[in-house]
Design a protein around this motif. Sequence first.
Motif, PDB file in Angstrom:
ATOM      1  N   GLN A 130       0.790  -1.275   0.004  1.00  0.00           N
ATOM      2  CA  GLN A 130      -0.077  -0.009  -0.020  1.00  0.00           C
ATOM      3  C   GLN A 130       1.066   1.329  -0.005  1.00  0.00           C
ATOM      4  OE1 GLN A 130      -2.169  -0.577   3.534  1.00  0.00           O
ATOM      5  NE2 GLN A 130      -3.893  -1.452   2.592  1.00  0.00           N
ATOM      6  N   VAL A 131       2.013   1.111   0.736  1.00  0.00           N
ATOM      7  CA  VAL A 131       2.771   2.134   0.744  1.00  0.00           C
ATOM      8  C   VAL A 131       3.485   2.635  -0.584  1.00  0.00           C
ATOM      9  CG1 VAL A 131       5.017   3.372   1.854  1.00  0.00           C
ATOM     10  CG2 VAL A 131       3.404   1.930   3.058  1.00  0.00           C
ATOM     11  N   ALA A 132       3.907   1.449  -1.193  1.00  0.00           N
ATOM     12  CA  ALA A 132       4.603   1.555  -2.604  1.00  0.00           C
ATOM     13  C   ALA A 132       3.666   2.089  -3.462  1.00  0.00           C
ATOM     14  CB  ALA A 132       5.037   0.240  -3.022  1.00  0.00           C
ATOM     15  N   ASN A 133       2.190   1.615  -3.433  1.00  0.00           N
ATOM     16  CA  ASN A 133       1.454   2.429  -4.550  1.00  0.00           C
ATOM     17  C   ASN A 133       1.173   3.713  -4.059  1.00  0.00           C
ATOM     18  OD1 ASN A 133       1.095  -0.275  -5.390  1.00  0.00           O
ATOM     19  ND2 ASN A 133      -0.752  -0.730  -4.387  1.00  0.00           N
ATOM     20  N   PHE A 134       0.736   3.953  -2.932  1.00  0.00           N
ATOM     21  CA  PHE A 134       0.879   5.487  -2.612  1.00  0.00           C
ATOM     22  C   PHE A 134       1.748   6.245  -3.085  1.00  0.00           C
ATOM     23  CE2 PHE A 134       0.714   9.283  -0.010  1.00  0.00           C
ATOM     24  CZ  PHE A 134      -0.638   9.534   0.174  1.00  0.00           C
ATOM     25  N   ASP A 135       3.155   5.993  -2.883  1.00  0.00           N
ATOM     26  CA  ASP A 135       3.916   6.886  -3.016  1.00  0.00           C
ATOM     27  C   ASP A 135       4.451   7.130  -4.654  1.00  0.00           C
ATOM     28  OD1 ASP A 135       4.649   7.214  -0.459  1.00  0.00           O
ATOM     29  OD2 ASP A 135       6.445   5.555  -0.277  1.00  0.00           O
ATOM     30  N   ALA A 136       3.974   5.863  -5.528  1.00  0.00           N
ATOM     31  CA  ALA A 136       4.083   5.972  -6.908  1.00  0.00           C
ATOM     32  C   ALA A 136       3.252   7.022  -7.358  1.00  0.00           C
ATOM     33  CB  ALA A 136       3.656   4.731  -7.494  1.00  0.00           C
TER      34      ALA A 136
END
Length: 454
Positions: free
Chosen positions: A93-99
Amino acid sequence: MTIQQGSGHNGTAEKPILLMAALPIYGHTMPMRAIARALIRLGFSVNFVSSPHYRTSMENIGATFLPLTGYCALSESMLIERFPERASLVDQQVANFDAEHLFVRSIPSQYESIQAALQIVKEREPGKKVVQIVDCGFLGAMASILNPSGIKPDAHITMGILPLAVTSIDTAPFGPGFPPDSSPAGRVRNAALHVANREKLSGLQDLFCELLASVGAYTNEFLFDAGVTLPDRYIQMCIPEIEYPRSDLPPNVRYAGGLPRGSRDPSTSFPPFWNEIMRISKTREKKIVAVSQGTFATLPSQLLLPTLSALSHKEDVLVIAILGARGASLPPEIVIPSNVRVADFIPYDEILHYCDVFVTNGGYGALQHAIANGTPLVIAGSTEDKPENAARVQFAGIGVNLSTGSPSAAMIRVAVEKVIEDISFKEKVMSMKLSTEKLDPIAFIAKQIMECVA
């Protein structure tokens, strides 16, 4: 694979002005700052576009600071206030948000900041060539390449300071940390995974194209590929041995090697237990294990505290716990085991040289520091690029991949013992250290700059 190391750039040719930029997050900005400082020492004039947070840091190395403005003018300290919802996210979820929010949505204001900087530089020194050099997370540079009417530099170079993410028939999609497979069956697997990944990221891809179009730039290329294939050079800052082999590597990709030890700012002070480390490094009476939560994902309960618990009863091990930020401290209720020493911040190049194992959450910078110092790893990361870094550590045989960002104490203890007892990890990372030391990445970068404007 393309790795072309030469004696350096042509010292008699007129050097272009360099306009450098990076995503204003520590792990992106500081490698670019180290490159900028080294190029300044070679006689290049460097203008660095960054958020106000990094102004003094850039001016201290002799670069001319130019500001990022608007949405993209970020720093770690601003993330909680700007994106309070991010704190409740975990793992992918963090990776998707940051992307979306750190990378893609920064494109328009990054482009506008670069355009303003180009105008300043060109008006200040008319007639001189300008080379734009950005880190691979600075996606606004693609708009500079694609917009036919914008102010143009004379060449575009992107620095790969994260694992190479370009699509290949020999690798799975970037993100989950799947191992490469270039066999016929593996390529079938890879193709199917790429199709599924493009579908999964279709919303992000649409946003990427929409935001580029908002500043007059247009492409249908997949966002992970465009950042690699569009610039004149894509310089990957590692040795080839830590990347996956690709039979279809784009021709503009070059491997420069990793930054050598001492490329970052040296420490001006050392923790009070430093003499103990020096003594043990000479007597070898104990093993030294460093553990760091990193500089971005800094919650100690994920990795640091489980590591202290895992090794607390090992009298033959000294544990160095690095909190990752100057002035940081552990909560007062945390009981520190007798074999643990805690420091708020120690530059990795100062400490890893003396360590037998490095336990890390797996940022790309930490991985490169470990290779430069010949230190095998226990790696535990589940956000950002960390699963991909961990997979490369496993692929190269230089450490143990725990395949989670929140390992148990038992998992860490077993992994550390394995790395200490199995000398193959040390032998392989030392081989990579020697490969790194044979290369001169800064001279190589300078050579690429001069070739681009020849």
